[in-house]
Write a protein that holds these residues in place. Structure first.
Motif, PDB file in Angstrom:
ATOM      1  N   HIS A   1      -0.244   0.452   5.549  1.00 32.43           N
ATOM      2  CA  HIS A   1      -1.674   0.348   5.277  1.00 32.43           C
ATOM      3  C   HIS A   1      -2.402  -0.401   6.387  1.00 32.43           C
ATOM      4  O   HIS A   1      -3.558  -0.082   6.701  1.00 32.43           O
ATOM      5  CB  HIS A   1      -1.907  -0.332   3.929  1.00 32.43           C
ATOM      6  N   PHE A   2      -1.727  -1.374   7.003  1.00 32.40           N
ATOM      7  CA  PHE A   2      -2.325  -2.041   8.155  1.00 32.40           C
ATOM      8  C   PHE A   2      -2.502  -1.043   9.296  1.00 32.40           C
ATOM      9  O   PHE A   2      -3.518  -1.053   9.991  1.00 32.40           O
ATOM     10  CB  PHE A   2      -1.451  -3.210   8.607  1.00 32.40           C
TER      11      PHE A   2
ATOM     12  N   THR B   1      -6.203   6.923  -3.827  1.00 32.80           N
ATOM     13  CA  THR B   1      -4.759   6.867  -4.043  1.00 32.80           C
ATOM     14  C   THR B   1      -4.383   5.664  -4.892  1.00 32.80           C
ATOM     15  O   THR B   1      -3.571   5.772  -5.818  1.00 32.80           O
ATOM     16  CB  THR B   1      -4.018   6.812  -2.693  1.00 32.80           C
ATOM     17  N   LEU B   2      -4.969   4.514  -4.596  1.00 33.42           N
ATOM     18  CA  LEU B   2      -4.675   3.317  -5.384  1.00 33.42           C
ATOM     19  C   LEU B   2      -5.086   3.519  -6.840  1.00 33.42           C
ATOM     20  O   LEU B   2      -4.296   3.261  -7.763  1.00 33.42           O
ATOM     21  CB  LEU B   2      -5.401   2.105  -4.798  1.00 33.42           C
ATOM     22  N   GLY B   3      -6.314   3.985  -7.063  1.00 29.87           N
ATOM     23  CA  GLY B   3      -6.774   4.190  -8.429  1.00 29.87           C
ATOM     24  C   GLY B   3      -5.938   5.210  -9.179  1.00 29.87           C
ATOM     25  O   GLY B   3      -5.576   5.005 -10.343  1.00 29.87           O
TER      26      GLY B   3
ATOM     27  N   ALA C   1      -7.974  -2.268   4.761  1.00 30.97           N
ATOM     28  CA  ALA C   1      -6.926  -3.293   4.721  1.00 30.97           C
ATOM     29  C   ALA C   1      -6.844  -3.955   3.344  1.00 30.97           C
ATOM     30  O   ALA C   1      -5.749  -4.233   2.839  1.00 30.97           O
ATOM     31  CB  ALA C   1      -7.192  -4.336   5.802  1.00 30.97           C
ATOM     32  N   ALA C   2      -8.004  -4.186   2.719  1.00 29.06           N
ATOM     33  CA  ALA C   2      -8.014  -4.811   1.388  1.00 29.06           C
ATOM     34  C   ALA C   2      -7.376  -3.892   0.351  1.00 29.06           C
ATOM     35  O   ALA C   2      -6.593  -4.348  -0.497  1.00 29.06           O
ATOM     36  CB  ALA C   2      -9.449  -5.155   0.988  1.00 29.06           C
ATOM     37  N   VAL C   3      -7.702  -2.608   0.407  1.00 22.78           N
ATOM     38  CA  VAL C   3      -7.085  -1.658  -0.517  1.00 22.78           C
ATOM     39  C   VAL C   3      -5.580  -1.609  -0.283  1.00 22.78           C
ATOM     40  O   VAL C   3      -4.785  -1.533  -1.227  1.00 22.78           O
ATOM     41  CB  VAL C   3      -7.707  -0.256  -0.355  1.00 22.78           C
ATOM     42  N   GLY C   4      -5.179  -1.657   0.985  1.00 23.75           N
ATOM     43  CA  GLY C   4      -3.752  -1.661   1.293  1.00 23.75           C
ATOM     44  C   GLY C   4      -3.036  -2.868   0.716  1.00 23.75           C
ATOM     45  O   GLY C   4      -1.930  -2.760   0.178  1.00 23.75           O
TER      46      GLY C   4
ATOM     47  N   SER D   1       8.164  -3.230   0.212  1.00 23.12           N
ATOM     48  CA  SER D   1       6.789  -3.685   0.049  1.00 23.12           C
ATOM     49  C   SER D   1       6.197  -4.074   1.401  1.00 23.12           C
ATOM     50  O   SER D   1       5.034  -3.800   1.687  1.00 23.12           O
ATOM     51  CB  SER D   1       6.758  -4.875  -0.916  1.00 23.12           C
ATOM     52  N   GLY D   2       7.035  -4.709   2.239  1.00 25.80           N
ATOM     53  CA  GLY D   2       6.570  -5.069   3.577  1.00 25.80           C
ATOM     54  C   GLY D   2       6.252  -3.855   4.421  1.00 25.80           C
ATOM     55  O   GLY D   2       5.248  -3.816   5.137  1.00 25.80           O
TER      56      GLY D   2
END
Length: 247
Positions: free
Chosen positions: A206-207, A231-233, A173-176, A199-200
Protein backbone atom coordinates in the motif's frame (compact mmCIF):
# COMPACT_ATOMS: atom_id res chain seq x y z
CA UNK A 1 7.16 2.53 -29.69
CA UNK A 2 3.79 3.62 -28.38
CA UNK A 3 1.58 0.49 -28.13
CA UNK A 4 -1.45 2.71 -28.72
CA UNK A 5 -0.22 3.39 -32.24
CA UNK A 6 -1.60 -0.03 -33.19
CA UNK A 7 -5.07 0.30 -34.66
CA UNK A 8 -7.03 -1.87 -32.16
CA UNK A 9 -5.47 -0.17 -29.12
CA UNK A 10 -5.79 3.26 -30.72
CA UNK A 11 -9.50 2.62 -31.30
CA UNK A 12 -9.89 1.50 -27.68
CA UNK A 13 -8.11 4.62 -26.47
CA UNK A 14 -10.34 6.81 -28.65
CA UNK A 15 -13.43 5.04 -27.30
CA UNK A 16 -12.25 5.55 -23.71
CA UNK A 17 -11.59 9.23 -24.34
CA UNK A 18 -14.99 9.74 -25.99
CA UNK A 19 -16.74 7.92 -23.16
CA UNK A 20 -15.02 10.01 -20.48
CA UNK A 21 -15.82 13.23 -22.35
CA UNK A 22 -19.47 12.23 -22.69
CA UNK A 23 -19.63 11.40 -18.99
CA UNK A 24 -17.91 14.68 -18.16
CA UNK A 25 -20.54 16.60 -20.12
CA UNK A 26 -23.26 14.69 -18.31
CA UNK A 27 -21.80 15.49 -14.89
CA UNK A 28 -20.95 19.15 -15.58
CA UNK A 29 -24.28 20.50 -14.27
CA UNK A 30 -23.61 18.73 -10.96
CA UNK A 31 -19.83 18.88 -10.59
CA UNK A 32 -18.94 21.99 -12.58
CA UNK A 33 -15.19 22.37 -13.28
CA UNK A 34 -14.50 19.08 -11.50
CA UNK A 35 -16.80 17.08 -13.78
CA UNK A 36 -13.95 15.17 -15.45
CA UNK A 37 -12.53 14.15 -12.06
CA UNK A 38 -16.03 13.08 -11.03
CA UNK A 39 -16.24 11.05 -14.26
CA UNK A 40 -13.03 9.21 -13.36
CA UNK A 41 -14.38 8.50 -9.87
CA UNK A 42 -17.69 7.25 -11.30
CA UNK A 43 -15.92 4.98 -13.80
CA UNK A 44 -13.83 3.57 -10.95
CA UNK A 45 -16.96 2.85 -8.90
CA UNK A 46 -18.64 1.17 -11.88
CA UNK A 47 -15.58 -1.00 -12.53
CA UNK A 48 -15.37 -2.03 -8.88
CA UNK A 49 -19.10 -2.74 -8.75
CA UNK A 50 -18.68 -5.02 -11.76
CA UNK A 51 -15.88 -6.82 -9.91
CA UNK A 52 -18.00 -7.61 -6.83
CA UNK A 53 -18.27 -11.31 -7.87
CA UNK A 54 -14.48 -11.44 -8.08
CA UNK A 55 -14.30 -9.85 -4.63
CA UNK A 56 -16.63 -12.53 -3.27
CA UNK A 57 -14.38 -15.20 -4.81
CA UNK A 58 -11.40 -13.50 -3.18
CA UNK A 59 -13.12 -13.52 0.24
CA UNK A 60 -13.98 -17.19 -0.12
CA UNK A 61 -10.40 -17.98 -1.11
CA UNK A 62 -9.09 -16.08 1.92
CA UNK A 63 -11.46 -18.00 4.17
CA UNK A 64 -10.32 -21.28 2.61
CA UNK A 65 -6.64 -20.40 3.05
CA UNK A 66 -7.27 -19.58 6.71
CA UNK A 67 -9.14 -22.86 7.22
CA UNK A 68 -6.33 -24.80 5.53
CA UNK A 69 -3.58 -22.95 7.38
CA UNK A 70 -2.85 -25.74 9.93
CA UNK A 71 -2.57 -28.34 7.15
CA UNK A 72 -0.43 -26.00 5.05
CA UNK A 73 1.90 -25.44 7.99
CA UNK A 74 2.22 -29.19 8.42
CA UNK A 75 3.08 -29.61 4.73
CA UNK A 76 5.68 -26.84 5.00
CA UNK A 77 7.28 -28.48 8.03
CA UNK A 78 7.32 -31.89 6.38
CA UNK A 79 8.73 -30.79 3.00
CA UNK A 80 10.63 -27.61 3.76
CA UNK A 81 13.83 -29.15 2.37
CA UNK A 82 12.19 -30.22 -0.91
CA UNK A 83 10.74 -27.18 -2.71
CA UNK A 84 9.32 -29.21 -5.58
CA UNK A 85 7.53 -31.65 -3.28
CA UNK A 86 6.31 -28.75 -1.14
CA UNK A 87 4.73 -27.05 -4.14
CA UNK A 88 3.21 -30.30 -5.40
CA UNK A 89 1.65 -31.18 -2.04
CA UNK A 90 0.38 -27.63 -1.53
CA UNK A 91 -1.33 -27.60 -4.93
CA UNK A 92 -2.77 -31.08 -4.28
CA UNK A 93 -4.33 -29.84 -1.04
CA UNK A 94 -5.93 -26.89 -2.82
CA UNK A 95 -7.26 -29.18 -5.57
CA UNK A 96 -8.80 -31.51 -3.00
CA UNK A 97 -10.55 -28.54 -1.41
CA UNK A 98 -11.71 -27.16 -4.77
CA UNK A 99 -9.83 -23.90 -4.15
CA UNK A 100 -7.07 -21.94 -5.83
CA UNK A 101 -4.19 -20.09 -4.15
CA UNK A 102 -4.41 -17.48 -6.93
CA UNK A 103 -8.10 -16.57 -6.58
CA UNK A 104 -7.23 -13.41 -4.67
CA UNK A 105 -5.35 -12.01 -7.68
CA UNK A 106 -8.44 -11.84 -9.90
CA UNK A 107 -9.68 -8.34 -8.93
CA UNK A 108 -6.21 -6.86 -9.43
CA UNK A 109 -5.74 -8.52 -12.82
CA UNK A 110 -9.26 -7.69 -14.00
CA UNK A 111 -8.94 -3.96 -13.41
CA UNK A 112 -5.38 -3.61 -14.71
CA UNK A 113 -6.55 -2.81 -18.29
CA UNK A 114 -8.84 -0.06 -16.96
CA UNK A 115 -5.99 1.54 -14.99
CA UNK A 116 -3.81 1.32 -18.10
CA UNK A 117 -6.42 3.02 -20.27
CA UNK A 118 -7.05 5.85 -17.80
CA UNK A 119 -3.30 6.32 -17.47
CA UNK A 120 -2.83 6.38 -21.24
CA UNK A 121 -5.78 8.62 -22.08
CA UNK A 122 -4.36 11.39 -19.89
CA UNK A 123 -0.89 11.10 -21.41
CA UNK A 124 -1.64 11.46 -25.13
CA UNK A 125 -1.92 15.05 -26.43
CA UNK A 126 -3.83 13.81 -29.46
CA UNK A 127 -6.26 10.90 -29.68
CA UNK A 128 -7.93 9.76 -32.89
CA UNK A 129 -6.28 12.57 -34.81
CA UNK A 130 -7.79 15.35 -32.69
CA UNK A 131 -6.54 17.23 -29.59
CA UNK A 132 -7.18 15.44 -26.32
CA UNK A 133 -9.82 17.64 -24.66
CA UNK A 134 -9.43 15.75 -21.38
CA UNK A 135 -6.03 17.38 -20.87
CA UNK A 136 -7.81 20.72 -20.42
CA UNK A 137 -9.80 19.34 -17.47
CA UNK A 138 -8.63 19.90 -13.91
CA UNK A 139 -9.39 19.29 -10.24
CA UNK A 140 -9.02 22.34 -7.99
CA UNK A 141 -6.93 23.95 -10.71
CA UNK A 142 -4.58 20.97 -11.13
CA UNK A 143 -4.68 19.40 -14.63
CA UNK A 144 -5.84 15.77 -14.56
CA UNK A 145 -3.04 14.88 -16.96
CA UNK A 146 -0.36 16.30 -14.68
CA UNK A 147 1.76 14.18 -12.34
CA UNK A 148 3.45 15.57 -9.25
CA UNK A 149 6.88 14.40 -10.37
CA UNK A 150 6.49 16.00 -13.80
CA UNK A 151 5.21 19.23 -12.28
CA UNK A 152 8.19 19.39 -9.91
CA UNK A 153 10.63 18.63 -12.73
CA UNK A 154 9.08 21.36 -14.90
CA UNK A 155 9.00 23.86 -12.04
CA UNK A 156 5.21 24.27 -12.31
CA UNK A 157 4.27 22.66 -8.97
CA UNK A 158 2.30 25.40 -7.21
CA UNK A 159 0.46 25.27 -3.91
CA UNK A 160 -2.66 23.72 -5.43
CA UNK A 161 -0.59 20.95 -7.00
CA UNK A 162 1.07 20.07 -3.71
CA UNK A 163 -2.24 20.26 -1.85
CA UNK A 164 -4.24 18.06 -4.23
CA UNK A 165 -1.55 15.43 -4.66
CA UNK A 166 -0.75 15.57 -0.95
CA UNK A 167 -4.37 14.82 -0.04
CA UNK A 168 -4.56 11.96 -2.54
CA UNK A 169 -1.25 10.37 -1.53
CA UNK A 170 -1.89 10.71 2.21
CA UNK A 171 -5.39 9.30 1.79
CA UNK A 172 -4.05 6.26 -0.11
CA UNK A 173 -1.43 5.69 2.60
CA UNK A 174 -4.06 6.07 5.35
CA UNK A 175 -6.38 3.56 3.69
CA UNK A 176 -3.42 1.21 3.33
CA UNK A 177 -2.62 1.47 7.02
CA UNK A 178 -6.26 0.83 7.94
CA UNK A 179 -6.25 -2.19 5.62
CA UNK A 180 -3.11 -3.53 7.31
CA UNK A 181 -4.56 -3.09 10.79
CA UNK A 182 -8.12 -4.28 10.14
CA UNK A 183 -7.44 -7.13 7.70
CA UNK A 184 -4.43 -8.93 9.03
CA UNK A 185 -3.65 -12.10 7.02
CA UNK A 186 -4.20 -15.47 8.60
CA UNK A 187 -1.17 -17.48 9.71
CA UNK A 188 -0.06 -19.97 7.08
CA UNK A 189 3.66 -20.32 7.63
CA UNK A 190 5.28 -22.64 10.16
CA UNK A 191 5.60 -20.05 12.92
CA UNK A 192 3.75 -17.15 14.48
CA UNK A 193 5.87 -14.58 12.69
CA UNK A 194 4.15 -15.29 9.38
CA UNK A 195 1.13 -13.02 10.00
CA UNK A 196 3.45 -10.19 10.98
CA UNK A 197 5.55 -10.71 7.85
CA UNK A 198 2.49 -10.87 5.62
CA UNK A 199 1.03 -7.80 7.30
CA UNK A 200 4.32 -5.98 6.76
CA UNK A 201 4.36 -6.92 3.10
CA UNK A 202 0.78 -5.68 2.79
CA UNK A 203 1.84 -2.37 4.30
CA UNK A 204 4.74 -2.10 1.84
CA UNK A 205 2.35 -2.81 -1.04
CA UNK A 206 0.00 0.00 0.00
CA UNK A 207 2.94 2.33 0.58
CA UNK A 208 4.08 1.49 -2.96
CA UNK A 209 0.59 2.36 -4.24
CA UNK A 210 0.84 5.76 -2.58
CA UNK A 211 4.29 6.24 -4.12
CA UNK A 212 2.96 5.32 -7.58
CA UNK A 213 0.34 8.06 -7.23
CA UNK A 214 3.17 10.61 -7.28
CA UNK A 215 4.35 9.48 -10.71
CA UNK A 216 1.07 8.94 -12.59
CA UNK A 217 -1.37 11.58 -13.91
CA UNK A 218 -3.77 12.96 -11.33
CA UNK A 219 -6.67 11.10 -13.00
CA UNK A 220 -4.91 7.76 -12.47
CA UNK A 221 -4.05 8.75 -8.88
CA UNK A 222 -7.75 9.38 -8.25
CA UNK A 223 -8.53 5.94 -9.65
CA UNK A 224 -6.00 4.39 -7.24
CA UNK A 225 -7.49 6.26 -4.26
CA UNK A 226 -11.07 5.25 -5.01
CA UNK A 227 -10.17 1.62 -5.71
CA UNK A 228 -8.14 1.12 -2.50
CA UNK A 229 -10.95 2.72 -0.47
CA UNK A 230 -13.54 0.52 -2.19
CA UNK A 231 -11.39 -2.55 -1.62
CA UNK A 232 -11.12 -1.85 2.11
CA UNK A 233 -14.86 -1.30 2.49
CA UNK A 234 -15.76 -4.33 0.42
CA UNK A 235 -13.42 -6.63 2.28
CA UNK A 236 -14.72 -5.44 5.66
CA UNK A 237 -18.28 -6.19 4.56
CA UNK A 238 -17.36 -9.58 3.08
CA UNK A 239 -15.50 -10.55 6.25
CA UNK A 240 -18.92 -10.58 7.95
CA UNK A 241 -20.23 -13.07 5.40
CA UNK A 242 -17.00 -15.11 5.14
CA UNK A 243 -15.42 -14.83 8.59
CA UNK A 244 -11.98 -16.27 9.18
CA UNK A 245 -11.71 -19.10 11.70
CA UNK A 246 -10.37 -18.20 15.09
CA UNK A 247 -6.59 -18.74 15.35
Amino acid sequence: MDPFSFAPLAALLDLTSSGLMALTSLLTPLAGPSAAAAAVVLVTLLVRAGLIPAGIAQARAEQTRARLAPRLREIQKRHRSDAERLQRETMRLYREEGASPFAGCLPLLAQAPVVGLIYAVFLHPTIGGHPNALLTEALAGVPLGQSLVRAVAAGTADGATWLVFGVVVIAIAAVGELTRRLLRPAAIGPDASTPRIASGLLGVLHFATAAVAVFVPLAAALYLLVTVAWTLGQRLVLRRFFPLPAP
